[in-house]
Write a protein that holds these residues in place. Sequence first.
Motif, PDB file in Angstrom:
ATOM      1  N   ASN A 177      37.171  41.738  18.508  1.00  0.00           N
ATOM      2  CA  ASN A 177      36.411  42.682  19.322  1.00  0.00           C
ATOM      3  C   ASN A 177      36.649  44.109  18.830  1.00  0.00           C
ATOM      4  N   LYS A 186      32.550  57.013  30.271  1.00  0.00           N
ATOM      5  CA  LYS A 186      33.628  56.037  30.227  1.00  0.00           C
ATOM      6  C   LYS A 186      34.202  56.066  28.826  1.00  0.00           C
ATOM      7  N   HIS A 189      34.922  51.479  25.104  1.00  0.00           N
ATOM      8  CA  HIS A 189      33.867  50.476  25.088  1.00  0.00           C
ATOM      9  C   HIS A 189      34.333  49.309  24.223  1.00  0.00           C
ATOM     10  N   GLN A 198      30.394  44.558  25.537  1.00  0.00           N
ATOM     11  CA  GLN A 198      30.981  43.586  26.449  1.00  0.00           C
ATOM     12  C   GLN A 198      31.529  44.221  27.720  1.00  0.00           C
ATOM     13  N   ASN A 199      32.105  45.385  27.577  1.00  0.00           N
ATOM     14  CA  ASN A 199      32.808  45.984  28.715  1.00  0.00           C
ATOM     15  C   ASN A 199      33.068  47.445  28.410  1.00  0.00           C
ATOM     16  N   SER A 200      33.203  48.248  29.477  1.00  0.00           N
ATOM     17  CA  SER A 200      33.608  49.651  29.348  1.00  0.00           C
ATOM     18  C   SER A 200      34.598  49.971  30.457  1.00  0.00           C
ATOM     19  N   PHE A 201      35.543  50.851  30.195  1.00  0.00           N
ATOM     20  CA  PHE A 201      36.494  51.251  31.230  1.00  0.00           C
ATOM     21  C   PHE A 201      37.054  52.626  30.923  1.00  0.00           C
ATOM     22  N   LYS A 241      42.000  43.516  28.803  1.00  0.00           N
ATOM     23  CA  LYS A 241      40.823  43.530  29.674  1.00  0.00           C
ATOM     24  C   LYS A 241      40.542  44.916  30.258  1.00  0.00           C
TER      25      LYS A 241
END
Length: 581
Positions: A177, A186, A189, A198-201, A241
């Motif tokens: 990844n 954010k 990524h 897939q995701n962001s935080f 995660k």
Amino acid sequence: MAPQSSTIKFGGKGTGPGKFNTPRGVLVSYDNEIFVSDMGNRRVQVFNMEGVFLREFPTVVPKTAHVMKPYDITIDGSGHLWVLGRDGAAEFVVQYNKEGKTQESDGTPTNKFSLPPSGRARGIGLDRSRQHILVTGGDASSAVVKILEHDGSLVREFGQDGVLKHPRDVTVNKDGNILVLDKDPKFVHVYDKEGKLQNSFGIPGTGDGQMKAPRNICHDNAGNIVVADWGNRRVEMFTSKGEHMRHVGIRDGMGQVHGVAIAPDGKVVVTDWVNHEVTILPNDEDVSYPIREKTSTGTSLIKFGGRGSGPGKFVTPRGVLVSYDNEIFVTDMGNKRVQVFDMEGVFRREFPTVVPKTDTVMKPYDITIDGGGQLWVLGREGSAEFVVQYTKEGSTIVSNGQPTNKFSLPPDGRARGIGLDRRRQHILVTGGDGSGAIVKVLEHDGSLVREFGQDGELAHPRDLTVNKDGTILVLDRDPEFVHFYDETGKLLSSFGSPGTGDGQMKHPRNICHDNTGNIVVADWGNRRIEMFTPEGKHMHHVGIKDGMGEVHGIAVAPDGKVVLSDWVNDTVTILQNSEAV
């Protein structure tokens, strides 16, 4: 081990070996060598894990007249370095061996290629499983991540969908990844190998997991994500995660953290391009580093601690004081030690609470300091109770070789507190015996001067302080919480009642006063601090009700900051002022 002894810092501005001019990128090789892109000096410097200089090489671009400013650096599975740099408007990626050569041992040249000019800050990463180079950046119209072959030919690019605003750095984890560090809104990524989001935080701020202008990203062997949180002067660690784990590093003590790398053994290496330094930090869960927060009411605070036995960690912190030279002393009761911090919450030192000439290391309950800068600690081991005098370094021997004072107290099932009458050099201890609650006034050797409170005025005295006028303020359990006594032990007045309203308290634990004589009480049951005038008139609350935990110990610094211990959550908090909130 203290962070100060296990943290290694080196550098400083200059051109000589081991000096830097704007160090930026950093990596740690599999054989534990630290490579730093020394941007202003147009070179890469190499160090061991003790910070000892090993070698350097100029960042020459082969077959050109360029010696580029190296921005970022990564390493591939064969041990080759890939350096991203710039000279003027021209940008390059150059492959070097670990000695800085651009030719292999057989004479074959290493790879190098140019990039289209970009006004954006760039970062470089490497997909070791596919042997691809990843570079952040873009052009004037869009922000992208480019995936490139070793010769610079394009495999693919992604990010044109508007998700990326200003990608600053990139790394590829063990699952393949792609983690891209963005400017906002954010910050992190997560893309799959094809460039699908897939995701962001991560959001802006100063709290746990929040960041402010982060600069660099990497991951450790377990896949945890590590970010150089430049604006907050710390390093943030997240799970794979994106769940926040902890801070690494010392906020307000690290400077402008830019580059970050993880060594094979988990140590964290960061560059500070403002102070021209590199720091090697222990990545230790059992070491506490302070964080700064703003509460919902706008109050600024510094909080540190958490349960543990490492430096800055606590098991039931109880007593607290601030010395005249702004050092915070905390009785770490469960760890049988006193820990010392500065006013930014940075750990300085610790010492065990040994009782001289015995085999006892006592649990320290409370602490005070005399006019000569000597500490007096009240503690217990089993049923035995002691008062021991220490120097500020924790020694029980003073400079002339004489032992400090120590004495025992008769066993008492009551919670005790200790105070000091600096005008008369008397030690005061709350408690009692089987028949009643009293306050004992003692000489430095423990001999009794007087005791008072036997007439039933005191129910369960928990703590005391002596104000600048010599009046003794005793904090009681009930029915009125604060009693004023003169130096002879004569009751003058009392104030305070149970409840949650202004000036009311619920199971208060500790009392002190500030430089103007205002009275400050740790209102344990109401999870707040109460401030009263020297006469006992309620002024205001300090701190946040229902947000401060179980407030136990309390002290006021010379500049008015309030320091408190929370023995349930094992933390210490520094409130930046004692004004009402």
